[in-house]
Design a protein around this motif. Structure first.
Motif, short mmCIF file in Angstrom:
data_model
loop_
_atom_site.label_atom_id
_atom_site.label_comp_id
_atom_site.label_asym_id
_atom_site.label_seq_id
_atom_site.Cartn_x
_atom_site.Cartn_y
_atom_site.Cartn_z
N TYR A 24 42.99 54.57 39.19
CA TYR A 24 43.49 54.07 37.91
C TYR A 24 44.44 55.04 37.20
CZ TYR A 24 39.95 50.46 38.49
OH TYR A 24 39.22 49.42 38.99
N ASP A 25 44.57 56.25 37.73
CA ASP A 25 45.44 57.22 37.04
C ASP A 25 46.00 58.25 38.01
OD1 ASP A 25 46.78 58.43 34.96
OD2 ASP A 25 45.07 59.63 34.30
N VAL A 26 46.68 57.78 39.07
CA VAL A 26 47.25 58.73 40.03
C VAL A 26 48.47 59.44 39.47
CG1 VAL A 26 46.36 57.56 42.07
CG2 VAL A 26 48.60 56.91 41.16
N VAL A 27 48.93 59.04 38.29
CA VAL A 27 50.00 59.79 37.62
C VAL A 27 49.43 60.85 36.69
CG1 VAL A 27 51.73 57.98 37.81
CG2 VAL A 27 50.17 57.96 35.87
N PHE A 28 48.12 60.87 36.54
CA PHE A 28 47.39 61.92 35.83
C PHE A 28 47.87 62.11 34.38
CE2 PHE A 28 47.74 63.33 40.37
CZ PHE A 28 46.46 62.97 40.74
N ASN A 29 48.06 60.99 33.68
CA ASN A 29 48.47 61.11 32.28
C ASN A 29 47.50 60.44 31.31
OD1 ASN A 29 48.95 58.37 32.58
ND2 ASN A 29 51.18 58.50 32.33
N GLY A 30 46.36 59.96 31.83
CA GLY A 30 45.36 59.34 30.96
C GLY A 30 45.81 58.04 30.33
N GLY A 31 46.77 57.35 30.95
CA GLY A 31 47.38 56.19 30.31
C GLY A 31 46.74 54.85 30.60
N PHE A 32 45.65 54.82 31.36
CA PHE A 32 44.99 53.54 31.62
C PHE A 32 43.99 53.27 30.50
CE2 PHE A 32 41.72 50.78 33.46
CZ PHE A 32 42.51 49.77 33.97
N ALA A 33 44.28 52.27 29.66
CA ALA A 33 43.45 51.99 28.48
C ALA A 33 42.89 50.57 28.56
CB ALA A 33 44.27 52.15 27.21
N LEU A 34 41.63 50.43 28.20
CA LEU A 34 40.97 49.13 28.10
C LEU A 34 40.54 48.96 26.65
CD1 LEU A 34 38.79 49.27 31.34
CD2 LEU A 34 40.98 48.08 31.02
N ASN A 35 41.25 48.09 25.93
CA ASN A 35 40.99 47.91 24.49
C ASN A 35 40.07 46.74 24.19
OD1 ASN A 35 42.84 50.05 23.88
ND2 ASN A 35 44.54 48.62 24.20
N GLY A 36 39.90 45.84 25.16
CA GLY A 36 39.04 44.69 24.95
C GLY A 36 37.59 44.99 25.28
N GLU A 37 36.76 43.95 25.29
CA GLU A 37 35.35 44.10 25.66
C GLU A 37 35.25 44.35 27.16
OE1 GLU A 37 32.26 41.84 23.22
OE2 GLU A 37 33.87 40.37 23.49
N LEU A 38 34.52 45.38 27.54
CA LEU A 38 34.39 45.75 28.96
C LEU A 38 32.99 45.41 29.45
CD1 LEU A 38 35.30 47.13 31.58
CD2 LEU A 38 34.63 49.32 30.55
N ILE A 39 32.94 44.56 30.47
CA ILE A 39 31.68 44.24 31.16
C ILE A 39 31.71 44.95 32.50
CG2 ILE A 39 30.23 42.40 32.08
CD1 ILE A 39 31.79 40.48 30.17
N ARG A 40 30.69 45.76 32.76
CA ARG A 40 30.64 46.50 34.03
C ARG A 40 29.41 46.07 34.83
NH1 ARG A 40 32.34 52.77 33.72
NH2 ARG A 40 32.43 52.32 35.96
N ILE A 41 29.62 45.91 36.13
CA ILE A 41 28.54 45.60 37.07
C ILE A 41 28.57 46.64 38.17
CG2 ILE A 41 27.64 43.92 38.72
CD1 ILE A 41 29.00 41.72 37.04
N ASP A 42 27.44 47.30 38.42
CA ASP A 42 27.42 48.34 39.45
C ASP A 42 26.00 48.54 39.95
OD1 ASP A 42 27.75 51.13 40.76
OD2 ASP A 42 29.77 50.64 40.09
N ILE A 43 25.88 48.89 41.23
CA ILE A 43 24.57 49.15 41.81
C ILE A 43 24.05 50.52 41.41
CG2 ILE A 43 25.34 50.24 43.97
CD1 ILE A 43 23.29 48.37 45.40
#
Length: 533
Positions: free
Chosen positions: A279-298
């Motif tokens: 999500y950030d291979v340019v290493f600038n911290g620019g990937f932003a999620l401003n909406g509601e985040l639902i996460r599913i993980d084992i």
């Protein structure tokens, strides 16, 4: 007498292990006593790190744990890098090593291969490490290892057997059946809450990671039901077919996808770390999620790392998707649906951004023209970096490389060998640079010995070109990057491979058509016209 080492082989074979990677040594030969009588295949790498990478590639393709037999001491220090890459990418790997006799453990007397604490050394790259102190413990410890592989986030497990345990009498032991463990299912209330949020979303976004590899049908159905543009991590490539109208590729680090992500009102992230290398291979911290985040993980801890969720669901990815699909209204994606239009707009912007990458597009078109069903196993190299963005495939487990997670060099060649052994009928193309290949060049001999017919595409820019450019962009005088480059063609032929230098794309296609089935074909591509950017 049946020794513990012989019993181990019987137990592993009974649980579906068909291949072992390892280099016999004086401290492991007793593990090998039972192999000739078994149906298991043994592959000998030229370095224990190669054994780990082979096991990694085998596991990624087969879905089964890659198994290694490793000597104590240097064998364990050599394989640690491979274990770290597998740990970072959630790959099931069983490393079985010897260790000094029980009476000598931790003595510091300088016995052969002695380390103060092998288990402690592996702690950071394993789900767990265990020293077997009696023959009777072995089945339970193996069962714990397979529980990790089958029912939680898969990662390497290390089991060490003291030398006097390996040779101990195991006549009293009986092969145990393999327990089949269920995976965690989602909470019904959480699924209901998630379905409500997603059904009412105006600008939904779906983020899919490698934890969804066993749920391709469910991913497609969920994207359709949500009419959600969908971004895949590198290890999730192929979970949406290349021509799917909702596919955004693996371009979460690029501006058009980031703008769409920032505008999304509900984001569903499944089986993904939301980590830097996707999500950030340019290493600038620019990937932003401003909406509601639902996460599913084992992995429950992963649910709260990197991006804090509005709703976190601890569950196996497939089970959660099945439950969500049952709770959602009928699919609403169509030819001109809002989600399809949003995805098409982003793809058009990306195509414009990639307009200067025509040479890479032509390269991959040539490779896929020769081998439409090819599996690509890559190192950290320029062809991989470009392909991560450009290449979309129709099935999962066909694109993986070491640019994610731990990011090691030298991975691709041994991992490609393991991948080909796991599924011999599928063509394997190994993507490496001249710097990375020198980390694991002797594994060409392993491939010839194992009669593995892979294509090794060597991108030669005569040094560490990516790092050199990075240094120059930061106004650092390049040093240590213009390394001596050997004659790879001569070396590969000396190992018994077929090796040629491609002069242009047409020649490359001709070379691919003549690839042997029983040994590697090394094709050197020099980063100069017509291949240069």
């Amino acid at each position: 007498m049946t020794t513990c080492g012989e019993f181990l082989v019987k137990q592993l074979e009974a649980w579906g292990v068909d291949t072992v990677f390892g280099i016999p040594g004086v401290h492991t030969v007793e593990l090998y006593r039972g192999l000739p009588q078994s149906g298991m295949r043994h592959i000998t790498p030229r370095h224990e790190q190669g054994a780990g990478f082979m096991a990694d590639g085998y596991a990624r393709v087969s879905g089964k744990p890659g198994v290694c037999f490793i000597i104590t001491g240097p064998g364990m220090t050599n394989i640690l890098t491979a274990m770290a890459q597998a740990y970072a990418d959630s790959i099931p790997m069983l490393v079985i090593s010897s260790v000094n006799e029980r009476a000598r453990l931790g003595s510091g007397n300088g016995y052969l291969h002695e380390l103060p604490d092998q288990r402690g050394m592996t702690a950071g790259v394993t789900a767990f490490s265990h020293t077997v102190l009696s023959v009777e413990q072995l089945p339970d410890v193996l069962a714990r290892a397979f529980a990790v592989f089958d029912s939680e986030r898969p990662r390497p497990v290390h089991i060490e057997l003291p030398l006097d345990i390996i040779t101990a009498n195991a006549d009293q032991m009986r092969v145990q059946p393999r327990a089949r463990l269920s995976r965690p299912a989602p909470c019904a209330d959480s699924i209901r809450d998630a379905a409500h949020k997603l059904a009412n979303a105006k600008l939904p976004l779906l983020l899919i990671g490698g934890g969804c590899l066993e749920a391709s049908d469910e991913v497609i159905a969920l994207a359709t039901a949500l009419d959600a543009p969908t971004a895949l991590t590198i290890n999730a490539k192929g979970l949406l077919p290349a021509d799917h109208p909702l596919l955004l590729g693996s371009n979460q680090s690029l501006v058009p996808v980031r703008e769409l992500a920032a505008a999304a009102d509900v984001i569903l992230a499944i089986g993904t770390e939301l980590g830097e290398t996707d999500y950030d291979v340019v290493f600038n911290g620019g990937f932003a999620l401003n909406g509601e985040l639902i996460r599913i993980d084992i992995d429950p801890q992963q649910l709260v790392r990197n991006h804090a969720p509005t709703l976190a669901i601890h569950s196996d990815a497939r089970l959660a998707m099945v439950a969500l699909l049952a709770a959602l209204p009928a699919g609403k994606s169509g030819a001109n649906s809002p989600g399809v239009q949003r995805a098409a707009g982003v793809r058009a912007q990306l195509a414009e951004d990639f307009s200067g990458w025509g040479h890479y597009r032509e390269l991959f078109a040539t490779l896929l023209g020769a081998y439409p069903q090819a599996r690509f196993v890559g190192d950290s190299t320029q062809t991989v970096y470009s392909g991560n963005h450009l290449v979309d495939l129709d099935e999962p487990r066909r694109w993986f490389n070491s640019s994610t997670g731990y990011g090691t060099l030298g991975y691709a060649l041994p991992a490609a060998i393991g991948a080909k052994l796991a599924e011999p009928q599928t063509p394997v193309i190994c993507l490496m640079g001249d710097g990375g290949l020198q980390f694991s060049l002797p594994e060409l001999a392993s491939a010839v010995e194992a009669k593995v017919g892979i294509v090794l595409l060597l991108w030669n820019n005569y040094g560490y070109g990516e790092i050199k450019g990075y240094m120059q962009r930061r106004d650092i005088t390049p040093i240590g990057v213009d390394i001596y480059t050997p004659d790879f063609i001569a070396i590969a032929r000396g190992f018994g491979c077929v090796a040629e230098r491609a002069t242009d794309m047409q020649h490359l296609a001709q070379l691919l058509e003549g690839a042997p089935s029983d040994r590697p074909l090394l094709i050197e591509v020099v980063q100069a016209p017509p291949f240069a950017p």
